[in-house]
Design an enzyme around this catalytic site. Structure first.
Site, short mmCIF file in Angstrom:
data_model
loop_
_atom_site.label_atom_id
_atom_site.label_comp_id
_atom_site.label_asym_id
_atom_site.label_seq_id
_atom_site.Cartn_x
_atom_site.Cartn_y
_atom_site.Cartn_z
N ARG A 40 0.86 -1.19 0.00
CA ARG A 40 0.00 0.00 0.00
C ARG A 40 0.89 1.23 0.00
O ARG A 40 1.50 1.58 1.01
CB ARG A 40 -0.92 0.02 1.23
CG ARG A 40 -1.95 1.16 1.20
CD ARG A 40 -2.85 1.13 2.41
NE ARG A 40 -2.17 1.63 3.60
CZ ARG A 40 -2.69 1.58 4.82
NH1 ARG A 40 -3.88 1.02 5.02
NH2 ARG A 40 -2.03 2.06 5.86
N SER A 109 -12.17 -4.08 2.70
CA SER A 109 -12.25 -3.35 3.95
C SER A 109 -13.71 -3.14 4.34
O SER A 109 -14.54 -2.79 3.50
CB SER A 109 -11.57 -1.99 3.83
OG SER A 109 -10.18 -2.12 3.67
N LYS A 138 -3.21 6.16 8.69
CA LYS A 138 -4.22 6.26 7.64
C LYS A 138 -5.27 7.26 8.10
O LYS A 138 -5.98 7.03 9.08
CB LYS A 138 -4.86 4.89 7.36
CG LYS A 138 -5.56 4.79 6.02
CD LYS A 138 -5.90 3.33 5.73
CE LYS A 138 -6.47 3.16 4.31
NZ LYS A 138 -7.83 3.69 4.19
#
Length: 212
Positions: A40, A109, A138
């Site tokens: 990511r 998610s 995040k």
């Protein structure tokens, strides 16, 4: 549905590497017990993302650890990654499955109980319950779900799951006992002075709870 070992799921963030190469930190983490790695890298260009994906694919193949690409279906296809992880605002699951094929891993998610109900109707391979706790790594996440959120989502969604968000050695046990199959971590390993040792400690904590 493909069963994967979700016990210790590493999510990368090159901004947390403390100047070390990504492949080095990931390789050390895998030696310590990481069972799955998600690439990511939100700030990387497509070319940079592809280069990192190819490097990790080569590294992880030697350990037979799956490489999961975050968001980028094109990169997942280009490097022949083992899977793709998508969020609620990303490419729809049905499209991702059609383009990737039935043999690839797809994770989704879920940020609420309603997300979990919808996910339960899909043939995803696992869900990421996010965020369990507040996390600075995040910033575009929903409110923290807490352990009660894991318990409720685990009751209504049959998919294997990992909890992510603010996870460290002190809260691993609560996450697993609340119903998650594993933990997903970023800074707890990526920023650790010794990634291998950090991974080994986290993995041992997960296994201890699972074996009780």
């Amino acid at each position: 549905m493909k069963r994967s070992d979700l016990a210790l799921y590493l999510v990368t963030d090159s901004g947390l590497l403390l100047g070390r190469p990504l492949e080095t930190v990931v390789a050390q983490a895998v030696k310590g017990g990481v069972t799955m790695v998600q690439l990511r890298e939100k700030s990387a260009s497509s070319y940079e993302f592809y280069q990192l994906a190819m490097a990790l694919k080569k590294c992880l193949s030697a350990y037979r650890v799956p490489l999961i690409i975050n968001d980028r279906l094109d990169i997942a296809l280009a490097c022949n990654a083992e899977g793709l992880h998508i969020g609620q605002q990303d490419l729809p699951y049905e499209v991702a499955r059609r383009l990737l094929g039935k043999n690839k891993i797809i994770g989704l998610s879920v940020e609420s109980v309603e997300d979990a109900r919808k996910a339960d109707k899909l043939d995803v391979d696992y869900i990421g319950i996010s965020p369990v706790f507040h996390t600075p790594t995040k910033t575009d996440t929903a409110p923290a779900l807490g352990l009660e959120g894991i318990r409720e989502i685990s009751r209504i969604c049959h998919h294997p799951s990992v909890g992510i968000g603010g996870i460290n050695e002190q809260n691993v046990a609560g996450i697993i006992t609340s119903g998650a199959d594993g933990i997903a971590v970023v800074s707890a390993i990526m920023s650790a002075p010794d990634p291998e040792k950090a991974a080994r400690t986290l993995k041992e904590l997960v296994i201890q709870v699972q074996n009780k």
